[in-house]
Motif scaffolding. Sequence first.
Motif, PDB file in Angstrom:
ATOM      1  N   ILE A  33       0.957  -1.231   0.115  1.00 24.46           N
ATOM      2  CA  ILE A  33       0.051   0.066   0.052  1.00 24.46           C
ATOM      3  C   ILE A  33       0.970   1.259   0.134  1.00 24.46           C
ATOM      4  O   ILE A  33       1.879   1.067   0.438  1.00 24.46           O
ATOM      5  CB  ILE A  33      -1.103   0.081   1.248  1.00 24.46           C
ATOM      6  CG1 ILE A  33      -0.207  -0.146   2.569  1.00 24.46           C
ATOM      7  CG2 ILE A  33      -2.054  -0.919   1.159  1.00 24.46           C
ATOM      8  CD1 ILE A  33      -1.166  -0.022   3.739  1.00 24.46           C
ATOM      9  N   GLY A  34       0.417   2.335  -0.635  1.00 18.10           N
ATOM     10  CA  GLY A  34       0.874   3.550  -0.673  1.00 18.10           C
ATOM     11  C   GLY A  34       0.589   4.511  -1.567  1.00 18.10           C
ATOM     12  O   GLY A  34      -0.346   3.949  -2.410  1.00 18.10           O
ATOM     13  N   ARG A  35       1.215   5.603  -1.534  1.00 17.29           N
ATOM     14  CA  ARG A  35       0.528   6.633  -2.564  1.00 17.29           C
ATOM     15  C   ARG A  35       1.008   6.267  -4.192  1.00 17.29           C
ATOM     16  O   ARG A  35       1.675   5.555  -4.284  1.00 17.29           O
ATOM     17  CB  ARG A  35       1.363   8.079  -2.299  1.00 17.29           C
ATOM     18  CG  ARG A  35       1.077   8.760  -1.158  1.00 17.29           C
ATOM     19  CD  ARG A  35       1.453  10.021  -1.081  1.00 17.29           C
ATOM     20  NE  ARG A  35       1.158  10.771   0.124  1.00 17.29           N
ATOM     21  CZ  ARG A  35       2.108  10.977   1.250  1.00 17.29           C
ATOM     22  NH1 ARG A  35       3.190  10.237   1.110  1.00 17.29           N
ATOM     23  NH2 ARG A  35       2.003  11.578   2.257  1.00 17.29           N
ATOM     24  N   ASN A  36       0.389   7.002  -4.923  1.00 20.58           N
ATOM     25  CA  ASN A  36       0.368   6.467  -6.435  1.00 20.58           C
ATOM     26  C   ASN A  36       2.278   7.119  -6.643  1.00 20.58           C
ATOM     27  O   ASN A  36       2.444   8.260  -6.282  1.00 20.58           O
ATOM     28  CB  ASN A  36      -0.469   7.444  -7.269  1.00 20.58           C
ATOM     29  CG  ASN A  36      -1.810   6.970  -7.332  1.00 20.58           C
ATOM     30  OD1 ASN A  36      -1.849   5.802  -6.935  1.00 20.58           O
ATOM     31  ND2 ASN A  36      -2.802   7.776  -7.413  1.00 20.58           N
ATOM     32  N   GLY A  37       2.649   6.348  -7.483  1.00 23.97           N
ATOM     33  CA  GLY A  37       4.046   6.661  -7.531  1.00 23.97           C
ATOM     34  C   GLY A  37       5.120   6.266  -6.761  1.00 23.97           C
ATOM     35  O   GLY A  37       6.307   6.546  -6.663  1.00 23.97           O
ATOM     36  N   ALA A  38       4.593   5.333  -5.496  1.00 21.95           N
ATOM     37  CA  ALA A  38       5.476   5.166  -4.427  1.00 21.95           C
ATOM     38  C   ALA A  38       6.435   4.050  -5.065  1.00 21.95           C
ATOM     39  O   ALA A  38       7.306   3.818  -4.374  1.00 21.95           O
ATOM     40  CB  ALA A  38       4.800   4.694  -3.225  1.00 21.95           C
ATOM     41  N   GLY A  39       5.959   3.176  -5.953  1.00 19.95           N
ATOM     42  CA  GLY A  39       6.934   2.063  -6.286  1.00 19.95           C
ATOM     43  C   GLY A  39       6.274   0.853  -6.216  1.00 19.95           C
ATOM     44  O   GLY A  39       6.939  -0.388  -6.343  1.00 19.95           O
ATOM     45  N   LYS A  40       4.891   0.826  -5.940  1.00 17.21           N
ATOM     46  CA  LYS A  40       4.094  -0.531  -5.703  1.00 17.21           C
ATOM     47  C   LYS A  40       4.165  -1.627  -6.963  1.00 17.21           C
ATOM     48  O   LYS A  40       4.351  -2.566  -6.900  1.00 17.21           O
ATOM     49  CB  LYS A  40       2.705  -0.420  -5.117  1.00 17.21           C
ATOM     50  CG  LYS A  40       2.851   0.842  -3.942  1.00 17.21           C
ATOM     51  CD  LYS A  40       1.440   0.959  -3.501  1.00 17.21           C
ATOM     52  CE  LYS A  40       0.419   1.364  -4.602  1.00 17.21           C
ATOM     53  NZ  LYS A  40       0.758   2.798  -4.874  1.00 17.21           N
ATOM     54  N   SER A  41       3.594  -0.805  -8.107  1.00 14.62           N
ATOM     55  CA  SER A  41       3.388  -1.624  -9.229  1.00 14.62           C
ATOM     56  C   SER A  41       4.743  -1.847  -9.570  1.00 14.62           C
ATOM     57  O   SER A  41       5.172  -3.062 -10.281  1.00 14.62           O
ATOM     58  CB  SER A  41       2.739  -0.817 -10.269  1.00 14.62           C
ATOM     59  OG  SER A  41       1.503  -0.594  -9.871  1.00 14.62           O
ATOM     60  N   THR A  42       5.900  -1.086  -9.720  1.00 16.84           N
ATOM     61  CA  THR A  42       7.175  -1.275  -9.968  1.00 16.84           C
ATOM     62  C   THR A  42       7.750  -2.438  -9.211  1.00 16.84           C
ATOM     63  O   THR A  42       8.546  -3.239 -10.021  1.00 16.84           O
ATOM     64  CB  THR A  42       8.179  -0.085  -9.833  1.00 16.84           C
ATOM     65  OG1 THR A  42       7.603   0.977 -10.630  1.00 16.84           O
ATOM     66  CG2 THR A  42       9.563  -0.429 -10.322  1.00 16.84           C
ATOM     67  N   THR A  43       7.484  -2.850  -7.994  1.00 15.93           N
ATOM     68  CA  THR A  43       7.976  -3.919  -7.122  1.00 15.93           C
ATOM     69  C   THR A  43       7.488  -5.088  -7.867  1.00 15.93           C
ATOM     70  O   THR A  43       8.074  -5.877  -8.354  1.00 15.93           O
ATOM     71  CB  THR A  43       7.244  -3.736  -5.755  1.00 15.93           C
ATOM     72  OG1 THR A  43       7.793  -2.485  -5.263  1.00 15.93           O
ATOM     73  CG2 THR A  43       7.909  -4.974  -5.207  1.00 15.93           C
ATOM     74  N   LEU A  44       6.138  -4.982  -8.451  1.00 15.93           N
ATOM     75  CA  LEU A  44       5.474  -6.558  -8.816  1.00 15.93           C
ATOM     76  C   LEU A  44       6.194  -6.437 -10.256  1.00 15.93           C
ATOM     77  O   LEU A  44       6.583  -7.711 -10.584  1.00 15.93           O
ATOM     78  CB  LEU A  44       4.055  -6.304  -9.230  1.00 15.93           C
ATOM     79  CG  LEU A  44       3.009  -6.042  -7.965  1.00 15.93           C
ATOM     80  CD1 LEU A  44       1.619  -6.037  -8.370  1.00 15.93           C
ATOM     81  CD2 LEU A  44       3.274  -6.954  -6.877  1.00 15.93           C
ATOM     82  N   LYS A  45       6.230  -5.721 -11.103  1.00 17.10           N
ATOM     83  CA  LYS A  45       7.006  -5.796 -12.227  1.00 17.10           C
ATOM     84  C   LYS A  45       8.483  -6.284 -12.354  1.00 17.10           C
ATOM     85  O   LYS A  45       8.965  -7.031 -12.976  1.00 17.10           O
ATOM     86  CB  LYS A  45       7.074  -4.458 -13.215  1.00 17.10           C
ATOM     87  CG  LYS A  45       5.560  -4.209 -13.756  1.00 17.10           C
ATOM     88  CD  LYS A  45       5.598  -2.582 -14.328  1.00 17.10           C
ATOM     89  CE  LYS A  45       4.398  -2.269 -14.852  1.00 17.10           C
ATOM     90  NZ  LYS A  45       4.499  -0.815 -15.303  1.00 17.10           N
TER      91      LYS A  45
END
Length: 230
Positions: A33-45
């Motif tokens: 969880i976190g703000r948009n642009g925090a790196g969440k989706s990048t972590t999955l990728k």
Amino acid sequence: MLEIRGLDASYGDTQVLRGISLDVRQGEIVTLIGRNGAGKSTTLKSIMGDIPRRSGSIMFKGQEIVALGPERICRLGMGYVPEDRGMFGTLSVLENLTIGKPLGPRAWPLERIFGLFPVLKARAHQRATNLSGGEQQMLSIARPLYMGADFLLLDEPTEGLAPVIIDTIGRVVSQLKTEGLTVLLVEQNLPFATSVADRHNLVENGRIIRTMSNDDVIREEGELLAHLGV
């Protein structure tokens, strides 16, 4: 099942992840969880091998995968459900579902998939673009199950969906846990996240700044919502 230590990742010269470390045990549902642009989706990728510039350690089922590409990671039983759902617009629901080759005994037969997602059976010969947003999300979750994934990376599965459909997605995710799957979930909807997950990781500026129990998140929901800007 998944152990990440000191994961860095970059888009070109821009570093996005800075020393991400987290664990997901078999059978758990864990969130980012976190703000948009925090790196969440990048972590999955990064976990899935979709970002070439990575360093650190990603252990999956006891094997180091940080240098592997998506195809080899998929063969180990990891499935990725992207935020945009990854539909092939010119193909039918059934063609989208079966476009990947089933891999090993973990692969779900169509009968089992249609048991969990009866709407996909009813819409099997329609074009995927004619599905509602919730139906497309179900299809995007079903596809890695057909291919044999037992660990899912889910990126914002409730985004843009009506509350009644979010409830349906929640039941699906909970059922997947009952079926023995493990899930790492990116989710902005905190009530949804706490309804399905065991633990939560708060991501900020490419780092995990706090790991929280489900009770922690429920108790501090107001403060977290203010932090996330929701």
